[in-house]
Enzyme design. Structure first.
Site, PDB file in Angstrom:
ATOM      1  N   ASP A 195       0.856  -1.180   0.000  1.00 23.73           N
ATOM      2  CA  ASP A 195       0.000   0.000   0.000  1.00 23.73           C
ATOM      3  C   ASP A 195       0.899   1.240   0.000  1.00 23.73           C
ATOM      4  OD1 ASP A 195      -2.251   1.605   0.014  1.00 23.73           O
ATOM      5  OD2 ASP A 195      -3.215   0.569   1.674  1.00 23.73           O
ATOM      6  N   TRP A 196       0.280   2.382   0.001  1.00 25.35           N
ATOM      7  CA  TRP A 196       0.906   3.679  -0.234  1.00 25.35           C
ATOM      8  C   TRP A 196       2.093   3.947   0.697  1.00 25.35           C
ATOM      9  CZ3 TRP A 196      -0.340   7.141  -4.057  1.00 25.35           C
ATOM     10  CH2 TRP A 196       0.147   8.445  -3.933  1.00 25.35           C
TER      11      TRP A 196
END
Length: 746
Positions: free
Chosen positions: A307-308
């Site tokens: 994820d980010w």
């Protein structure tokens, strides 16, 4: 007989039914192509494939976006120098026209054609309730609403329509669905889940994947999905996003793994990692979760994307890595195949150095890149030059709008209807008040046109607010006084002064749009300004219908107790206002059911499938509205619950039937829920668990016999030794007000 010897024969892959299969000829052909391509790649090219960057790294300046969205030189740097395997996100955090997306897709395709090996880029996008970053797209109810429909066919249609609209823009990879289980109501991403129940979430999520991908997600109207967020992300102990979860092994296996197992079985080829941590281990450093469980136990064959910026955060936030370099090593060796970096090429540079210094073995790089290339082949990216699905027949069509409208209708829950105050006559004079009455963003929530979904100015004006939808249908007078914003009292005195001119009040309360950490709150209590408005309106004596909009079950107990009607709208999407008006005026008979337990008190977060100790002596399961609750303008009766047999041999299925009848005055849909209780077991079992459901439409006086099959897996649980098993003994089936007993022989 020793109960430990009665293990259910699900074997090593019991969690998922995803056991290894013999490869098909098509899979063999892909494997050969991947091996041949891998043999030609340099280390830098391989590491590049594992790198995913945000579009911001290749974007033209914002003032030039309308002319041409891509900075060609930057794009060439990303693809030709750093060999990036993936790009994500929308330009400048806002939905773009179809023409812009097509320019981006073609630019990426043309640049990869200049590369040595011409390996295509896979573009990832958050299209979580429709093609959310494509202007004018069909935007469905959010997942919590889709769960409230209890209708897998609508979830399938949402997947179909979303994939088709993405393909008109040249987008082939969707960061959806969220398969985290929604059992922490404070969590600001609750509304992205399919609710608190494992069975419901598994079925709705699987239906979405099958609609989105079909049998071949390389088909011109299909696209790949991504399961989010593996695993435990949705259960932070504080309720705040990206904060720690504490999950025992049994809870993990009973509640949090099965939904992902269902998504894997449905064919999703990618998985995104939990941004938080579980039991002290950040998701991106958790070898046991990402490799031992996901790969070896559950049989997942696709690739895992971070994820980010979460690999960097192993160093900057989590403090489990001593440097950014160590963070990269830790994540890759744990099982992360692709890094959502997202704003630089640091991952590529650090990983290349780690490989060259032999700290990350080439075998691990080849493994990750093989998985990524396989999905690219499966998605059709290596095929002929991309052509776009024609927009006229595939984008924002009347049929898609109709499906969306029906999903919105079926997602809205009528929770209270004292003295049959609803439906209202269209001639009724209604005063509308409250902060959610005249906004479009409150119907849609986060990931809508922008990341947070809160910019009202960018919403399409042809989609009505609740107030506007009522005015469209009404023949009586519809008045509007805001009363309060979300957190500020405005003109309550004016509301009270206007009341004498109206028959009813529609009190529209709820939440601003949000997602992720920006949606963190400390309490489910409504803001004082909204409570003050509600108190004043209720004291005035006119019949009040409360409409709640928002992604979480905010506490409304004192309001609900006094209101004549309560409608829980959650986030019903672009067609939500029209659907609400349909229900308030009786043009549609409500049939939504709660996919969560709606709490009555602060910190009273019990779930419907609570343990016996949670409803013993002074402990109670006492929500304001229970899981599965939902009223209708008709009445339905279930009767005649019949089991095919009352004694099963170990491993047998159980067939059962029940009749459901519409005993009321209007046509409607009823959801029949089949629950199971294991009467006594070596591990305490929930008081009941949902194992099957069906939704049927019946005219007044019509009845239908429904048939269900319970499988051995439905009878199983995670035993003392953390293995899935069935124990011989007694079970109870519950449907409506009826119960039936059976036993399993040793």
């Amino acid at each position: 007989m020793n109960i430990k010897s009665v293990l259910l024969a699900i074997a090593a892959f019991a969690l998922s039914s995803c056991a290894l299969k013999t490869k098909t000829p098509a899979e063999d052909a892909v494997s050969i192509k991947v091996s041949q391509l891998l043999a030609q790649m340099t280390v830098a090219e391989k590491v590049g494939q594992m790198t995913q960057v945000d579009f911001a790294l290749v974007a033209a300046p914002k003032d030039k976006l309308a002319d041409y969205p891509v900075d060609t030189a930057k794009l060439e740097t990303a693809i030709l120098k750093y060999h990036v395997g993936s790009i994500l996100n929308t330009p400048y955090d806002q939905a773009q026209p179809l023409a812009t997306w097509r320019q981006i897709s073609l630019a990426v395709q043309q640049t990869t054609a200049q590369s040595r090996l011409k390996i295509p880029v896979i573009y990832g996008i958050d299209a979580i309730h429709g093609a959310t970053y494509l202007k004018g797209a069909t935007l469905f109810p959010q997942a919590i609403n889709m769960a409230a429909t209890f209708n897998p066919e609508l979830s399938f249609q949402e997947g179909e329509i979303t994939a088709r609209e993405l393909r008109t823009a040249g987008l082939l990879w969707n960061f959806s669905p969220v398969m985290d289980i929604g059992r922490q109501p404070l969590w600001p991403r609750l509304w992205e889940t399919y609710g608190e129940d494992v069975q419901l979430a598994s079925i709705l999520g699987s239906a979405y994947i099958k609609g989105h991908q079909g049998n071949d997600f390389a088909a011109p109207d299909k696209a790949a999905t991504c399961l989010k967020h593996f695993v435990g992300y949705s259960f932070p102990i504080t309720g705040r996003d990206r904060t720690p979860a504490w999950l025992g092994e049994r809870m993990l296996r009973e509640y949090f793994l099965p939904t992902f197992a269902a998504g894997i079985k449905a064919g999703s080829p990618t998985v995104m990692v939990n941004s938080g941590e579980v039991d002290g281990i950040p998701g991106h450093a958790n070898y046991r979760y990402l490799t031992t469980i996901l790969r070896e136990e559950m049989g997942f064959k696709g690739f895992v994307v971070s994820d980010w910026e979460d690999i960097k955060r192993l160093y900057t936030r989590d403090k489990v890595a001593a440097s950014p370099r160590e963070a990269v090593k830790m994540a890759v060796m744990a099982g992360v195949d692709m890094s959502m970096v997202p704003y630089d090429f640091s991952f590529s540079e650090l990983l290349l150095d780690l490989v060259n210094s032999h700290e990350v073995p080439m075998s691990r790089i080849d493994e990750a890149v093989s998985r990524i290339l396989t999905v690219k082949y499966q998605t059709g990216l290596f095929g002929p030059a991309q052509t776009f699905l024609p927009a006229a027949a595939n984008f924002a069509t009347p049929a898609a709008a109709a499906s969306n409208r029906q999903a919105a209708r079926e997602s809205i829950v009528l929770a209270k209807n004292a003295q049959s105050v609803l439906p209202l006559k269209k001639s009724a004079n209604i005063l509308v008040t409250g902060p959610t009455a005249n906004l479009r963003n409150v119907l849609n929530g986060g990931w809508t046109i922008t990341w947070q979904g809160s910019d009202e100015s960018v919403y399409p004006q042809d989609q009505p607010t609740v107030l506007e939808a009522l005015k469209t249908k009404a023949t009586g007078k519809i008045g509007y006084v805001e009363g309060s914003s979300f957190d500020t009292v405005k003109d309550i005195d004016k509301v009270l002064a206007e009341l004498k001119n109206y028959d009813y009040v529609l009190l529209c309360l709820g939440e601003k749009p949000y997602t992720e950490t920006l949606g963190n709150i400390d309490s489910l209590a409504l803001e004082p300004a909204q409570m003050q408005l509600a108190t004043a309106v209720l004291a005035a004596g006119k019949p009040v219908v409360l409409l709640m909009l928002g992604g979480r079950p905010r506490l409304i107990t004192p309001i609900a107790e006094q209101a004549a009607g309560v409608v829980l709208g959650f986030l019903p999407g672009m067609e939500g206002a029209a659907a609400i008006a349909d229900i308030l005026y009786g043009d549609y008979n409500p049939d939504g059911r709660l996919p969560i337990s709606y709490p009555k008190h602060a910190n009273s977060f019990n779930h419907y499938d609570h343990k016996p100790a949670e409803a013993f002596e002074n402990n109670t399961y006492d929500p304001l509205y229970p899981f599965g609750h939902g009223l209708s303008y008709s009445t339905f009766v279930t009767r005649g619950l019949t089991l095919e047999k009352n004694r099963l041999a170990m491993g047998e299925n159980l067939k059962l039937s029940v009749q459901v009848a519409n005993t009321g005055p209007v046509k409607g849909k009823e959801t029949v829920l089949v629950y199971l209780r294991d009467v006594a077991a070596s591990v305490s079992r929930p008081n009941k668990q949902l194992k099957a459901f069906k939704k049927v439409e019946l005219t007044p006086g019509q009845s239908e016999t429904l048939h269900f099959t319970l499988t051995p897996d439905d009878l199983s649980f995670i035993g003392v030794d953390l293995q899935r098993l069935i124990e011989p003994g007694d079970f109870t089936v519950m449907v409506g007000n009826e119960t039936a007993a059976f036993s399993v022989a040793p």
